[in-house]
Design a protein around this motif. Structure first.
Motif, mmCIF file in Angstrom:
data_model
loop_
_atom_site.group_PDB
_atom_site.id
_atom_site.type_symbol
_atom_site.label_atom_id
_atom_site.label_comp_id
_atom_site.label_asym_id
_atom_site.label_seq_id
_atom_site.Cartn_x
_atom_site.Cartn_y
_atom_site.Cartn_z
ATOM 1 N N SER A 119 0.834 -1.211 0.000
ATOM 2 C CA SER A 119 0.000 0.000 0.000
ATOM 3 C C SER A 119 0.865 1.256 0.000
ATOM 4 C CB SER A 119 -0.889 0.038 1.239
ATOM 5 O OG SER A 119 -1.741 -1.056 1.230
ATOM 6 N N ARG B 42 1.235 6.487 -6.978
ATOM 7 C CA ARG B 42 0.131 7.403 -7.292
ATOM 8 C C ARG B 42 0.546 8.857 -7.073
ATOM 9 N NH1 ARG B 42 -3.565 3.487 -4.453
ATOM 10 N NH2 ARG B 42 -4.644 2.395 -6.131
ATOM 11 N N HIS C 99 0.269 11.462 -10.082
ATOM 12 C CA HIS C 99 -0.495 12.708 -9.974
ATOM 13 C C HIS C 99 0.428 13.920 -10.143
ATOM 14 C CE1 HIS C 99 -4.539 11.380 -8.942
ATOM 15 N NE2 HIS C 99 -4.039 10.498 -8.098
ATOM 16 N N TRP C 100 1.646 13.817 -9.653
ATOM 17 C CA TRP C 100 2.630 14.906 -9.819
ATOM 18 C C TRP C 100 2.725 15.299 -11.288
ATOM 19 C CZ3 TRP C 100 6.461 16.867 -6.201
ATOM 20 C CH2 TRP C 100 7.456 17.644 -6.792
ATOM 21 N N LYS D 292 0.749 18.622 -11.483
ATOM 22 C CA LYS D 292 1.755 19.663 -11.215
ATOM 23 C C LYS D 292 2.605 19.948 -12.456
ATOM 24 C CE LYS D 292 5.388 20.637 -7.780
ATOM 25 N NZ LYS D 292 4.862 21.899 -7.255
ATOM 26 N N PRO E 230 6.639 17.075 -1.188
ATOM 27 C CA PRO E 230 7.422 18.069 -1.937
ATOM 28 C C PRO E 230 6.585 18.870 -2.930
ATOM 29 C CG PRO E 230 8.117 15.806 -2.459
ATOM 30 C CD PRO E 230 7.153 15.718 -1.327
ATOM 31 N N ALA E 231 5.371 18.407 -3.244
ATOM 32 C CA ALA E 231 4.511 19.206 -4.133
ATOM 33 C C ALA E 231 3.878 20.369 -3.372
ATOM 34 C CB ALA E 231 3.422 18.337 -4.759
ATOM 35 N N ILE F 4 3.585 6.625 7.025
ATOM 36 C CA ILE F 4 3.466 6.722 5.572
ATOM 37 C C ILE F 4 2.803 8.044 5.218
ATOM 38 C CG2 ILE F 4 2.566 5.614 3.487
ATOM 39 C CD1 ILE F 4 2.329 3.033 4.961
ATOM 40 N N ILE G 219 1.027 10.456 2.651
ATOM 41 C CA ILE G 219 0.296 10.211 1.409
ATOM 42 C C ILE G 219 -0.361 11.492 0.910
ATOM 43 C CG2 ILE G 219 -1.451 8.740 0.306
ATOM 44 C CD1 ILE G 219 -1.152 7.206 3.198
ATOM 45 N N SER G 220 -0.223 11.751 -0.379
ATOM 46 C CA SER G 220 -0.860 12.882 -1.049
ATOM 47 C C SER G 220 -0.849 12.592 -2.538
ATOM 48 C CB SER G 220 -0.097 14.182 -0.756
ATOM 49 O OG SER G 220 1.222 14.073 -1.290
ATOM 50 N N PRO G 221 -1.614 13.271 -3.388
ATOM 51 C CA PRO G 221 -2.660 14.225 -3.062
ATOM 52 C C PRO G 221 -3.950 13.524 -2.638
ATOM 53 C CG PRO G 221 -2.569 13.962 -5.422
ATOM 54 C CD PRO G 221 -1.492 13.078 -4.846
ATOM 55 N N PHE H 141 -6.581 12.282 -3.954
ATOM 56 C CA PHE H 141 -7.063 11.051 -4.566
ATOM 57 C C PHE H 141 -6.206 9.845 -4.219
ATOM 58 C CE2 PHE H 141 -10.424 9.524 -7.080
ATOM 59 C CZ PHE H 141 -11.327 10.548 -6.928
ATOM 60 N N ALA H 142 -4.908 10.070 -4.038
ATOM 61 C CA ALA H 142 -4.050 8.962 -3.605
ATOM 62 C C ALA H 142 -4.391 8.584 -2.163
ATOM 63 C CB ALA H 142 -2.578 9.368 -3.734
ATOM 64 N N ASP I 71 -7.638 6.459 -2.332
ATOM 65 C CA ASP I 71 -7.370 5.082 -2.771
ATOM 66 C C ASP I 71 -6.659 4.285 -1.683
ATOM 67 O OD1 ASP I 71 -8.445 4.696 -5.422
ATOM 68 O OD2 ASP I 71 -7.011 6.168 -6.131
ATOM 69 N N TYR I 72 -5.718 4.936 -1.007
ATOM 70 C CA TYR I 72 -4.986 4.264 0.075
ATOM 71 C C TYR I 72 -5.942 3.844 1.196
ATOM 72 C CZ TYR I 72 -1.965 3.741 4.164
ATOM 73 O OH TYR I 72 -1.353 3.257 5.303
ATOM 74 N N GLU J 205 -8.048 0.955 0.250
ATOM 75 C CA GLU J 205 -7.294 -0.307 0.176
ATOM 76 C C GLU J 205 -6.977 -0.876 1.553
ATOM 77 O OE1 GLU J 205 -4.545 0.587 -3.707
ATOM 78 O OE2 GLU J 205 -3.498 -0.013 -1.884
ATOM 79 N N VAL J 206 -6.585 0.014 2.473
ATOM 80 C CA VAL J 206 -6.030 -0.462 3.751
ATOM 81 C C VAL J 206 -7.120 -0.632 4.805
ATOM 82 C CG1 VAL J 206 -4.379 0.104 5.589
ATOM 83 C CG2 VAL J 206 -3.807 0.564 3.201
ATOM 84 N N HIS K 104 -13.001 12.777 -9.270
ATOM 85 C CA HIS K 104 -12.059 13.642 -9.999
ATOM 86 C C HIS K 104 -12.779 14.877 -10.556
ATOM 87 C CE1 HIS K 104 -8.310 11.378 -9.956
ATOM 88 N NE2 HIS K 104 -8.964 10.262 -10.213
#
Lengths: 226, 226
Positions: free
Chosen positions: A89, A96, A100-101, A105, B46-47, B63, B65-67, B69-70, B73-74, B77-78, B100
């Motif tokens: 995961s 992802r 998405h970057w 971006k 970093p974005a 962990i 996580i971004s953006p 939508f990720a 999904d994470y 899943e988890v 989206h």
């Protein structure tokens, strides 16, 4: 047979073409300019964006899917082999994030400056006679190349040690910018080595053969040893 | 404990807060203005965008996580139960398409016109004295309300007959516009009935209590029977 509504130089469309090719999935490619009046898009995607995948799964019927990231997730779920997402995961979250970057971006900070004006209806977004912001685009590209170099000093591929959707999204976006000779590869050896590896994949070959009417590619565009 | 780097009126952050609440997952909320110098964001994303979820999964570690939508999904899943995605691939593709739609299209066509100027650093994006494009925003909002009305004439929820991430993303975006009294609910009875249903969920209650300094909410903002 499944269809992909796309444009040849649209980076998001190229991302999905790479994904289909890596998974060995055939698709009829239908050029569908989103800016055209009476576009074929509306019944399949009311948001009027490309790409749109119209899948015909083994279970029957037609499933229209968009935008690019929803297509990527769909393909990964339905056609698992070969996997283009990491097995954990945390790994998938990283793939992802980088996908998405590029789709958001990089699109906003790089593509909009030059390539969108050259590929979308050829005249959009710039007044006649207005110079292209070449300096801004070069700065933005250098920043992104620097960031992927940072990743590639630590990993074989962008999201880890195996090819993933992150690499396919990135290669799609770089390929369009590379067509116009915008990428200073010689300043970024890690990024260049990674892109050489990507360019050699069979999935990339159809993209490297495409030509934009009236604009020849940069001399090294299709050269695997640039 | 997991943390969410967010801002209270950022629609994408609200989307993830709703998702966490629907899944019964606690999170420490850390206000993190992305425009602030020396932001806490850089090491985690970093974005430099919000939201960022810093999860601490049962298997240990952290962990980031971004953006948005990720993160969605994470989480799906988890932490599978309760499911916030349809059970078929076609259903999931539809939920992602609409998710989206709000995170990209609604953000670009609606939020940028008014609410972004009011919530992001309060002064960004508009020159002093320049009028707000209220008419454009009303037209854009009406178009989006019309589209979800079309969906809701055929379905109980936006992506089908069960609650999904599509509803949570949409409710997050509408809630921020509704705070400022921008939504003409009386012209869109299906959309209004759907939003009443969404507003009554326990996951929405914390959002309906929030106040933006110096700007009181529209009178009906927290009213479940508006």
């Amino acid at each position: 047979m499944r269809s992909l509504l796309h444009m040849p130089f649209d980076p998001g469309s190229r991302f999905i073409r790479l994904m289909l090719a890596e998974k060995g999935l055939a698709a009829r490619l239908v050029e569908t300019p989103p800016w055209a009046a009476g576009s074929e898009l509306a019944p399949h995607n009311p948001a009027l964006t490309i790409p749109v995948l119209i899948d015909e799964p083994p279970t029957g019927g037609e499933i229209p899917i968009s935008p690019s990231f929803a297509i990527a997730d769909y393909l990964e779920e339905v056609y698992r082999d070969p996997a283009l997402m990491p097995s954990t995961s945390a790994g998938r979250a990283e793939a992802r994030r980088i996908g998405h970057w590029f789709e958001s971006k990089f699109e906003k900070e790089v593509n909009r400056l030059i390539v969108r004006r050259r590929i979308d209806g050829r005249q959009q977004g710039r007044k006649w006679g207005e110079p292209e912001p070449v300096r801004d685009a070069a700065d933005a590209l250098a920043w992104h190349l620097d960031y992927i170099s940072f990743l590639l000093e630590r990993r074989l591929f962008l999201a880890g040690d195996r090819l993933s959707i992150a690499d396919l999204a990135a290669a799609a976006h770089f390929s369009v910018n590379d067509y116009f000779g915008l990428i200073p590869w010689s300043d970024f050896p890690e990024a260049r080595a990674w892109y050489q590896k990507m360019k050699s994949r069979p999935s990339m070959q159809p993209l490297l053969k495409e030509k934009l009417e009236g604009t020849p590619p940069a001399p090294h565009y299709a050269d695997l040893d640039f």
